[in-house]
Design a protein around this motif. Sequence first.
Motif, mmCIF file in Angstrom:
data_model
loop_
_atom_site.group_PDB
_atom_site.id
_atom_site.type_symbol
_atom_site.label_atom_id
_atom_site.label_comp_id
_atom_site.label_asym_id
_atom_site.label_seq_id
_atom_site.Cartn_x
_atom_site.Cartn_y
_atom_site.Cartn_z
ATOM 1 N N UNK A 47 6.922 108.767 20.794
ATOM 2 C CA UNK A 47 7.637 107.745 21.660
ATOM 3 C C UNK A 47 6.874 106.552 21.994
ATOM 4 N N UNK A 48 7.163 105.375 21.977
ATOM 5 C CA UNK A 48 6.396 104.363 22.520
ATOM 6 C C UNK A 48 7.244 103.651 23.811
ATOM 7 N N UNK A 49 6.742 103.544 24.816
ATOM 8 C CA UNK A 49 7.267 103.127 25.948
ATOM 9 C C UNK A 49 6.791 101.704 26.304
ATOM 10 N N UNK A 50 7.591 100.815 26.779
ATOM 11 C CA UNK A 50 6.841 99.235 27.004
ATOM 12 C C UNK A 50 7.676 98.845 28.243
ATOM 13 N N UNK A 51 7.097 99.357 29.353
ATOM 14 C CA UNK A 51 8.065 98.957 30.625
ATOM 15 C C UNK A 51 7.618 97.346 30.733
ATOM 16 N N UNK A 52 8.321 96.563 31.605
ATOM 17 C CA UNK A 52 8.102 95.197 31.960
ATOM 18 C C UNK A 52 6.859 94.981 32.640
ATOM 19 N N UNK A 53 6.218 94.175 32.329
ATOM 20 C CA UNK A 53 4.774 93.740 33.155
ATOM 21 C C UNK A 53 3.912 95.116 33.199
ATOM 22 N N UNK A 54 3.456 95.355 34.431
ATOM 23 C CA UNK A 54 2.570 96.441 34.514
ATOM 24 C C UNK A 54 3.196 97.437 35.510
ATOM 25 N N UNK A 55 4.583 97.636 35.455
ATOM 26 C CA UNK A 55 5.473 98.508 36.206
ATOM 27 C C UNK A 55 5.024 99.847 35.724
ATOM 28 N N UNK A 56 4.987 100.720 37.007
ATOM 29 C CA UNK A 56 4.708 102.172 36.837
ATOM 30 C C UNK A 56 5.941 102.876 36.422
ATOM 31 N N UNK A 57 5.665 103.731 35.231
ATOM 32 C CA UNK A 57 6.877 104.479 34.904
ATOM 33 C C UNK A 57 7.010 105.783 35.643
ATOM 34 N N UNK A 58 8.125 106.069 36.371
ATOM 35 C CA UNK A 58 8.103 107.350 37.141
ATOM 36 C C UNK A 58 8.416 108.522 36.449
ATOM 37 N N UNK A 59 9.600 108.334 35.670
ATOM 38 C CA UNK A 59 9.953 109.494 34.872
ATOM 39 C C UNK A 59 10.141 109.214 33.434
ATOM 40 N N UNK A 60 10.111 110.260 32.405
ATOM 41 C CA UNK A 60 10.559 110.058 31.263
ATOM 42 C C UNK A 60 11.498 111.413 30.918
ATOM 43 N N UNK A 61 12.625 110.952 30.152
ATOM 44 C CA UNK A 61 13.634 112.036 29.638
ATOM 45 C C UNK A 61 13.786 111.875 28.222
ATOM 46 N N UNK A 62 13.998 113.005 27.590
ATOM 47 C CA UNK A 62 14.343 113.323 26.222
ATOM 48 C C UNK A 62 15.757 114.146 26.490
ATOM 49 N N UNK A 63 16.697 113.596 25.880
ATOM 50 C CA UNK A 63 17.991 114.297 25.831
ATOM 51 C C UNK A 63 18.725 114.500 24.470
ATOM 52 N N UNK A 64 19.201 115.723 24.421
ATOM 53 C CA UNK A 64 19.690 115.971 23.070
ATOM 54 C C UNK A 64 21.178 116.282 23.126
ATOM 55 N N UNK A 65 22.048 115.705 22.491
ATOM 56 C CA UNK A 65 23.428 115.934 22.593
ATOM 57 C C UNK A 65 23.924 117.393 22.079
ATOM 58 N N UNK A 66 24.752 117.777 22.525
ATOM 59 C CA UNK A 66 25.467 118.934 21.974
ATOM 60 C C UNK A 66 26.887 118.944 21.568
ATOM 61 N N UNK A 67 27.136 117.693 21.275
ATOM 62 C CA UNK A 67 28.587 117.347 20.895
ATOM 63 C C UNK A 67 28.889 118.048 19.562
ATOM 64 N N UNK A 68 27.961 118.458 18.506
ATOM 65 C CA UNK A 68 28.263 118.826 17.452
ATOM 66 C C UNK A 68 28.675 120.386 17.539
ATOM 67 N N UNK A 69 28.308 121.148 18.678
ATOM 68 C CA UNK A 69 28.798 122.420 18.746
ATOM 69 C C UNK A 69 28.131 123.444 17.916
ATOM 70 N N UNK A 70 27.238 123.374 17.152
ATOM 71 C CA UNK A 70 26.452 124.381 16.391
ATOM 72 C C UNK A 70 25.304 124.585 17.193
ATOM 73 N N UNK A 71 24.715 125.696 16.883
ATOM 74 C CA UNK A 71 23.542 126.227 17.376
ATOM 75 C C UNK A 71 22.408 125.173 16.845
ATOM 76 N N UNK A 72 21.524 124.782 17.591
ATOM 77 C CA UNK A 72 20.315 124.075 16.891
ATOM 78 C C UNK A 72 19.336 125.160 16.628
ATOM 79 N N UNK A 73 18.470 125.122 15.451
ATOM 80 C CA UNK A 73 17.293 125.923 15.098
ATOM 81 C C UNK A 73 16.338 126.075 16.402
ATOM 82 N N UNK A 74 15.813 127.299 16.203
ATOM 83 C CA UNK A 74 15.014 127.858 17.496
ATOM 84 C C UNK A 74 13.834 126.850 17.577
ATOM 85 N N UNK A 75 13.436 126.194 16.516
ATOM 86 C CA UNK A 75 12.300 125.408 16.600
ATOM 87 C C UNK A 75 12.607 123.965 16.938
ATOM 88 N N UNK A 76 13.777 123.590 17.018
ATOM 89 C CA UNK A 76 14.348 122.229 17.296
ATOM 90 C C UNK A 76 14.010 121.815 18.787
#
Length: 172
Positions: A47-76
């Motif tokens: 991932x490459x984050x580019x905040x405006x100016x030199x603004x400090x990034x407080x938190x980063x989140x990665x979200x995965x949808x579960x809309x498909x209903x299938x179980x994801x592989x254990x390594x996913x």
Amino acid sequence: MTSRDKTARTLSRAGVAVALVLLAAGCSPAERPLVAIGRGPDGDVRALLRPCSDDPVREVLLLRSDEKGDEAAPAALDDWSAQLPGTATGEQEFSLFRLPDGWQGKAGSATELAPDRDYSVRFVVGPDDTVRYKGLTRFTRADVEGLSPGQWWANGKVVSRAEFRARADEAC
């Protein structure tokens, strides 16, 4: 009921109405296309984050949808969040599978992206509990699989690092 009670009730209802109008008007912080997803020379998803100016990034989140209903592989890759040290300003690049030293959070032990899942990476800028704006991108495994080192997926398109930086700067 006294006139004072009636006035208080009217003011209370007016306050609720104002709050509802503000919520309906979209008072949520702006989401900007300030995140890109790419592949490192070793095939690692980054991932490459580019905040405006030199603004400090407080938190980063990665979200995965579960809309498909299938179980994801254990390594996913699964959801995670991380808080950055207060000194983390400017552009940040990191693996989606390993958090950089000094970040507080846990990315888990994933080694791959799940097929047929939608992912998003977002970051938050703002002091304390205030959110000034959010950086965001959405992607799937298919979006990332075809990328060569040096290519990035940003805002639904394949771009170079220079193109991503230029577009991010325009979004600021």
